[in-house]
Design an enzyme around this catalytic site. Structure first.
Site, PDB file in Angstrom:
ATOM      1  N   ARG A  46      -4.815   4.936  -1.765  1.00  0.00           N
ATOM      2  CA  ARG A  46      -4.688   3.956  -3.426  1.00  0.00           C
ATOM      3  C   ARG A  46      -5.214   2.694  -3.616  1.00  0.00           C
ATOM      4  O   ARG A  46      -5.489   2.417  -3.020  1.00  0.00           O
ATOM      5  CB  ARG A  46      -3.126   3.671  -3.162  1.00  0.00           C
ATOM      6  N   ALA A  48      -7.082   1.620  -7.240  1.00  0.00           N
ATOM      7  CA  ALA A  48      -8.277   1.584  -8.255  1.00  0.00           C
ATOM      8  C   ALA A  48      -9.415   1.458  -7.724  1.00  0.00           C
ATOM      9  O   ALA A  48      -9.572   3.246  -7.760  1.00  0.00           O
ATOM     10  CB  ALA A  48      -7.688   0.486  -9.614  1.00  0.00           C
ATOM     11  N   ARG A  89      -3.690  10.869 -10.975  1.00  0.00           N
ATOM     12  CA  ARG A  89      -3.102   9.248 -11.390  1.00  0.00           C
ATOM     13  C   ARG A  89      -3.810   9.439 -12.316  1.00  0.00           C
ATOM     14  O   ARG A  89      -4.764   9.222 -12.464  1.00  0.00           O
ATOM     15  CB  ARG A  89      -3.115   8.717 -10.394  1.00  0.00           C
ATOM     16  N   GLN A 196       3.584  -2.498  -0.859  1.00  0.00           N
ATOM     17  CA  GLN A 196       1.862  -2.288  -0.973  1.00  0.00           C
ATOM     18  C   GLN A 196       1.910  -4.156   0.062  1.00  0.00           C
ATOM     19  O   GLN A 196       0.415  -3.805   0.684  1.00  0.00           O
ATOM     20  CB  GLN A 196       0.929  -2.542  -1.665  1.00  0.00           C
ATOM     21  N   ASP A 237      -5.587  -1.842 -12.491  1.00  0.00           N
ATOM     22  CA  ASP A 237      -6.117  -1.142 -12.149  1.00  0.00           C
ATOM     23  C   ASP A 237      -6.608  -0.098 -13.851  1.00  0.00           C
ATOM     24  O   ASP A 237      -7.625   0.865 -14.162  1.00  0.00           O
ATOM     25  CB  ASP A 237      -5.279   0.385 -11.998  1.00  0.00           C
ATOM     26  N   ASN A 247      -1.834  -3.578 -14.453  1.00  0.00           N
ATOM     27  CA  ASN A 247      -1.622  -2.979 -13.022  1.00  0.00           C
ATOM     28  C   ASN A 247       0.239  -2.948 -12.303  1.00  0.00           C
ATOM     29  O   ASN A 247       0.532  -2.134 -13.166  1.00  0.00           O
ATOM     30  CB  ASN A 247      -2.107  -4.590 -12.112  1.00  0.00           C
ATOM     31  N   LYS A 248      -0.239  -2.596 -10.997  1.00  0.00           N
ATOM     32  CA  LYS A 248       1.270  -2.313  -9.756  1.00  0.00           C
ATOM     33  C   LYS A 248       2.410  -2.875 -11.294  1.00  0.00           C
ATOM     34  O   LYS A 248       2.521  -4.651 -11.119  1.00  0.00           O
ATOM     35  CB  LYS A 248       1.025  -2.987  -8.883  1.00  0.00           C
TER      36      LYS A 248
END
Lengths: 347, 347
Positions: A46, A48, A89, A196, A237, A247-248
């Site tokens: 995982r 990007a 994804r 993460q 991302d 992003n996350k």
């Protein structure tokens, strides 16, 4: 020396299973593009840039299996391979970027003999992997100039060696600051639901002896209010043409908190993350993942059976909350529309 | 009918073990004040009003065991019992409030025969428990007037029946709005590290058929930015004289996000949570709990061995971010210093 999460050895792509870290270090071997697609979808790999690298190897493996020798027929099947990989994804644009690059290389070598074309594609995947590390190092050299000696840096999710070919984007800036002799300490958001931060960021920083303190996501505001954070660095991302950044999930909240406390909020990403075709962040697709990621933690149920759940995997931070976007080609600090276009051209 | 987490039956205090919900419903029996103290410390029972109720029973049990018949000697030992109970958790003021009330009742009945004094104290503990439910209902009736029909309400942690004698503070307002015929849906922050939202808020709202959707703490900002939240209601562990409010870690972040999105941010708490002796929030003691709460989830390790951790259990939301403070005696909406003092006087 930062870990490399994807290795290519003897025709096999080896990936460090990021679902099992930090309690187990297991390497999985891939030679089939469908299995690489599944590895991306299930988050063996995982981040990007890293899924861009993995997808490039997947595409090369897919090409290796194609029997058609006539280029038009070969390329039609190669495009199907790339489509399957691209669908794994939706949010990170690096995935599409890497696959477009592989398709361009195939087209540019349409006259090459069948076996040579396959080798050229495998070589290109290796190049994408190696180049990513160099890109991160360049990005780090630019970014570390923004970081003061003694900085206490908050980061969210893992934008580290594990999220890239190696070295990292946000953590690449941190590594570069440490290499420049600065005294740096990191506060890592655990980053629910996939953890993460707790599982990966702490693990890779501890391996490099960079001081890291783990907190739950909801503690960042308190630490900022107590003056215990100096700046924030995160990865990305997908960055829209105007600077809006996906992003996350939770990144947007950290950006709002940073603004509330007058702290710089930096995004670190390669130019391959910039999507100039996306005018602003409002249309970036946000992946919604399975509810079990929220109802369970470490394989253990933590919520009642049948509870309704939302699980957006990303959010969008508006450009107005971003102090600077750090790339391998330099830093954008204002007027993002012009600055990002110039950085991409410089690539 | 909302659950009551603390029952008094046949001389025994029964507590629903909130560490095991929602997967197991286990009731534990208490007759010894030291065991009650341990139950508060280890969070068998939690939530500011509920630990006040539990401490009152603990004090009554401690009194029951005192052999000294002379009031001065009895009271000296009773004060030791209360001190041990008060030391279990530092942030919530209701704990001290309940113990002060028990001491006052003891002093007011210093002439009562030894056995009768013990019964009076046990009766007082029962009164505190029953009164808490009535207080929550009154608070709910005031608060629900602030809630629009159709409201999608975000709440953090569990300020519900499980956090009180029954009915709840923040969730009491929600229950009262539902009882008034309003169509209400709730979004519950999971509330790491202890997961009061994921484990407790969802469980008790599902028992009452109130629609509830679980999210991770870092998703609230995203939902607000998408227009999916109409207001926020939370409980409180201690409210300073100026309105600054200590509550579960992460509350401050939610308040910053609510302000960013122009959403009302309500605090619901009994007047026993207001500490007029505390000028502002800066000196409210913030409990820092064991690092294992952060490094583990559901009994499973989620972070590397030896990682540094911060685990503040509460944070302080400044009064300027609070739209209204809802109590059983009415609502404070501005000029908190005067309004809160008046609400406490009205008690």
């Amino acid at each position: 020396m930062a870990v490399k999460p994807i290795l290519f050895q003897d025709g096999v792509c080896r990936m460090l299973d990021q679902r099992l870290l930090p309690t187990e270090e297991v390497w999985l071997d891939y030679t089939d593009y469908r299995e690489v697609a599944e590895a991306i979808r299930t988050m063996v790999v995982r981040g990007a840039p890293a899924i861009g690298v993995a997808a490039a190897f997947g595409a090369a493996f897919g090409a290796r299996d194609i029997k058609e020798e006539r280029f038009e027929l070969f390329f039609a099947q190669f495009e199907e391979v790339c489509s399957l990989l691209a669908a794994t994804r939706p949010t990170a644009v690096n995935l599409c970027w890497a696959l477009e690059r592989m398709k361009t290389v195939a087209r540019n070598n349409s006259a090459a003999p069948h076996t040579e074309l396959k080798n050229i594609l495998l070589t290109e995947a290796c190049r994408i992997a190696d180049a990513d590390i160099e890109i991160n190092r360049a990005l780090g050299r630019h970014g570390e100039k923004l970081i003061a000696d003694g900085a206490r840096i908050l980061t969210h999710c893992n934008a580290g060696a594990l999220a890239t070919g190696g070295y990292g984007t946000a953590l690449g800036v941190i590594r570069a600051a440490v290499e420049a002799g600065k005294n740096i300490s990191v506060v890592a958001d655990e980053t629910r639901p996939w953890l993460q931060g707790a599982r990966l960021t702490t693990w890779e920083l501890m391996q490099d002896n960079i001081p890291v303190t783990l907190i739950c996501d909801n503690m960042a505001g308190h630490l900022m209010s107590k003056g215990e954070i100096d700046c924030v660095i995160v990865g990305a991302d997908r960055i829209a043409a105007n600077g809006d950044t996906a992003n996350k999930i939770g990144t947007y909240t950290v950006a709002v908190l940073a603004r509330e406390h007058n702290l710089p909020f930096y995004v670190a990403a390669p130019t391959s993350t910039i999507d100039l075709d996306m005018e602003d962040g409002s249309r970036i697709p946000i992946e919604e993942r399975d509810s079990s990621e929220v109802t369970h933690c470490g394989g253990h149920r933590i919520a009642p059976q049948g509870v309704m759940v939302r699980n957006p995997a990303f959010d969008v931070t508006p450009a107005r909350l971003i102090t600077a976007i750090i790339t391998e080609n330099g830093i954008a600090q204002s007027d993002y529309s012009t600055a990002l276009a110039n950085l991409v051209k410089g690539a």
